[in-house]
Design an enzyme around this catalytic site. Structure first.
Site, short mmCIF file in Angstrom:
data_model
loop_
_atom_site.label_atom_id
_atom_site.label_comp_id
_atom_site.label_asym_id
_atom_site.label_seq_id
_atom_site.Cartn_x
_atom_site.Cartn_y
_atom_site.Cartn_z
N GLY B 10 -3.92 -121.73 -31.60
CA GLY B 10 -5.47 -121.43 -31.52
C GLY B 10 -5.94 -121.04 -32.78
N ASP B 127 -4.96 -112.08 -30.81
CA ASP B 127 -4.53 -111.12 -29.83
C ASP B 127 -3.61 -109.94 -30.22
OD1 ASP B 127 -6.04 -112.70 -28.03
OD2 ASP B 127 -4.22 -113.86 -27.31
N GLY B 170 -7.69 -112.14 -24.74
CA GLY B 170 -6.67 -111.33 -24.57
C GLY B 170 -5.87 -111.69 -23.01
#
EC number: 2.7.1.11
Lengths: 341, 341, 341, 341
Positions: B10, B127, B170
């Site tokens: 990502g 994250d 998250g």
């Protein structure tokens, strides 16, 4: 428990966040009472304070400055004032005093702690030069402000084929210069830890132009000094009004580089914007954690200590140890910033 | 030395900063050659790459995204591709491959390293859930974006006497929720690590209104889940088109809280803005350091390792160790965020 | 049609947005060819240019500076160069030339237009002092940067009980000072249009402290001048190196106010950050519209004209008219900013 | 003179700046008294208010939201309440009432003005759809927030080769979509004024990919509607809970484009962040000027009027005229945004 809190020394984004966190943790979770002394140590010495409850700290988390006011600490006056401080602590029935401040404040805090007062220190400096903690709050905000300015200056320097000399804060250490310079891709970073040679600096910048680049960014900490014999700064260290502070190293380097390189050079002195205004998220979290753990330390009776970040943990460190040395930029960190041309 | 670099997984602010740093350190300081594979592992498996010199990375330090493109890793396809990867590494004469990526990428990197390829990994995830490093770059930017949004929403919530339910990224861990919630002074923070009880959450928010406050901010990680029996999410987990992803926990909580509290509640789903755009100064410095140290590790022949931040140092950690566990929000960190009402 | 574009004069956020808009409108919608001259008029005089297609302007909309480079115009050299410019326009087969620049550039543009060249001007200045348009792009960005700095400085001033004297750009007009001062709630705004009386200014700031306030913010345009007899600036107008530019009005006012008020005063000179970096959304829209309409004017054969914003419309105004007077801050606009104490 | 002020309708950055400006101008310059009604018209109807002096508006200039609270106006209840309002105005000895609000509020204001109450309106809407003024404050902030988000999303879209569909506010008009889309260089802008054809939209985005581009950004106003027959939205207009509002046009377009193009598409719904938080410098200046001129109009006895920006001037416009039509995006403005591929 009854807790007094005060903020002392230069302004620093996150002070309000610590105050708020102390109040929240102490009042909500422990049922404590909290008072705030006005204008730093002065408030403690003169017994000038206000009660702090949840309402009084509402809305301050993201605000720069300090709702309690600040003043520069004068260690001598504090030394004479130990008994007065002790008196106020006793009269007010305080079980703990949490001073939030930089090097000077922490030295004063240590003095009081050694005199037996129940002190839990919280370190604060945008300069990031306190040795016992990985980072201090305020530093990330200062670096962020400086980096945003550098980002803006890059495009202007490029359009005009200029050297921009940007003076950032850091009287004794070059942390802000190092981090903002790395973050913005500066082409030379000048820090107090490493006196600069003006010929060498000229060569570095000149090499860039020789390689066909159209501009260069030099970041210089306000405390940077030339290597002895490299450049005369002794004479003329003051401005026309005799004020040293308004003609700093940034201006001088710009003049010097312009003359030596034959390229337009412009100084930009970022100044106080670096220590004001809304703290970054990073600084708010760190400040909040420091406040929380300072209250916990007080409840555990751990006095004469300082909150500190180590890795991702908040730990308590003896005040006496914390004030011994300044945390300077080590050679290997400086080396990491050299691959910038 | 000849080095290949790739970005996988990502998007994450700071990827370009790592690429630039690898090129600067390798090319300028070591005289290496660097190539960049396109679109993650795909580029390595297909031998699709470009040469990276100083000019090709000019101006990318502050840019979000990745100049090399990215793709999600499919471990299976990679497992089958080990020999192809080995072939390309040999054909291209690579002495080191530096994959920059998150959990999936690092697992793949470990696979290749165990197969004997000269891998130095660089961890990446907004994250912040990679256990072997204190922080990953991208996280600070995500928290900053979320905090700025929360700052804005607070005034609106207050003017309208509303509950704002803000869903942040998250999926497995609540780090972004925790930090942005602390930074913005959220009144409840809901994280995947701690399944929530809807009655309890309603009570926390309701208590605030009972105390005379006019609004509340709830931050919820996208991966947050109700405690079994607390709230039904099983049915209706998809939107009208059968797409699960568009009706997330944020929307559901807003509906639920509005009904239970009799107060207007509005969901805000921050989404992809958290992982795009200019990295913060913090993330640029960390990413630059990771790139620098990855090149150093390659030159020292330390393969099968990962760059990691420990305190203020960059250290090398075995890839095998890094991918074993997810770094979740521990109870004591969560407790620090509870003094918020 | 074949169109040449150039950027001239001081840097200004939005230049790239105009260039991009010219290329998009001309190439995509009209099938034109566009070339960009390098470094302002210099490029036209020397026939130094590059072809501009869609790819060459990709990604520049939000970037500060100018991809074409700029230089200050020297009207004399341009006057001598009219025939050379005409020659290049003829040789390159240009049907229109679009210079983007400030007062000097537009005067030069007018000269060329009167000599018969097919000129369509686009006004540019962060100072907002071009009379024929309501606003110029770059101004909003400059005001935004100055306001953000003022916001930050307020909290610091308050914590330390200081006067902050903030010098913003504006050599001949006080628009940036006026707007940033109003936006940030400055307590005094000093503009070139209205020479200041130092006694009066001291009184205004002093009154604030008398009323129990802890700080004051003074915004001063770099071109502000004292009323004759009010304060001596004649002597000592240069710094120790003989460089006028580094000891400006901001520094002097800080010194003067500190002495007269007996309060700490600090100068902050914002400098070049005001004209660099990403343009605001407002400036990007205005710049894009200017570029679009400049191309349309060229296609309609409206030469010797300038794009201008009037209300919400873009209109064409004769260049000859545009360069006659400077747009200064009128008394009634200044009056609006006076209710600030 | 005695002046009442109130804020009504949806939140809008700059409301506090108007309130502050009214108080400063009225109290300092005219020696007036000012009161603020709580929660919009409700406060006027119920006689619920507070006194506003300089201290009560200190520090609110840069704060989003409204210190007075707001509520949506219900015209019917207001119609019934005219006499109650008149009673409170008389009892409180008010010489003027300054309601700050959007379309609904101004209609209500007009009603009261026609009933003879001394009303001076101040227009407010982030949507910029009030016809009688060039711009309303709040709009620039909303566009700025949307543009910053779009800037961030571009890099992510590019790294992942995606279509990003970004839904911005604008129920009846597409001003925010138009300006943010132009500012960020969106590849398609969908506004309520121009019902979209899904085939056409797919073709525009698809063409971009065919031309070798790796991503596309589509900005869509929340009120955008498909051309009849183009795409079915009738059924399924609600989410699983029957709440229309959570499954908007942004989500639907993302689903549709993904299916038709075979490219990943992701929706981002910006939501309430567009109407909260610190106003931009532009909005603070406009809001401050509106407040100043509203007080002046009251002192001149110009009731039943509205402050309005025309070019660079603030003028007074009859309320009756102001509420007749919505200011929609005209075709020629929309055309300016089309050169974006």
């Amino acid at each position: 428990m009854r807790i007094g809190v005060l903020t002392s020394g230069g302004d620093c984004p996150g002070l309000n966040a610590v105050i708020r966190s102390v109040v929240h943790r102490a009042v909500v979770d422990h049922g404590d009472e909290v008072i705030g002394f006005h204008d730093g140590w002065k408030g403690l010495l003169e017994g000038d304070y206000r009660k702090l409850d949840l309402d009084s700290v509402a809305g301050i988390l993201a605000r720069g400055g300090t709702m309690l006011g600040s003043s520069r600490v004068q260690p001598a006056s504090l030394r004479d004032g130990v008994e007065r401080a002790r008196g106020h602590v006793a009269d007010l029935g305080l079980d703990a005093v949490i001073p939030i401040g930089g090097e000077g404040t922490l030295k004063a805090a240590n003095l009081l702690a050694q005199a037996g007062l129940p002190i839990v220190g919280v370190p604060k400096t945008i300069d990031n030069d306190i040795a016992s903690t990985d980072v201090t709050f305020g530093f990330d905000t200062a670096v962020t402000v400086a980096t945003e300015a550098l980002d803006r200056l890059k495009t202007t320097a490029e359009s005009h084929q200029r050297v921009m000399v940007v003076e950032v804060m850091g009287r004794h250490t070059g942390w802000i210069a190092l981090h903002s310079g790395m973050a913005a891709g500066a082409h030379a970073i000048v820090v107090p830890e490493r006196p600069f040679d003006i010929d060498e600096l000229t060569a570095i910048v000149g090499e860039r132009f020789s390689a066909g680049k159209r501009f260069a960014i030099v970041v210089v900490a306000e405390g940077a000094k030339p290597r002895p014999g490299s450049m005369e700064l002794e004479e003329g260290g003051k401005d026309i009004y005799g004020h040293e502070r308004f003609v700093g190293i940034g201006n001088r380097l710009a003049v010097e580089l312009e003359e030596r390189l034959g390229k337009e050079a412009r100084p930009v002195i970022l100044g106080h914007v670096q220590r004001g205004g809304t703290p970054t998220a990073y600084d708010r979290v760190l400040a909040t954690r420091f406040g929380w753990h300072a209250v916990e330390a007080a409840h555990r009776g751990e006095f004469g200590m300082l909150t500190a970040l180590r890795g991702t943990d908040i730990v308590m460190v003896p005040l006496a140890e914390a004030v011994q040395t300044l945390k300077t930029v080590p050679a290997e960190r400086y080396a990491e910033a050299q691959n910038v041309l």
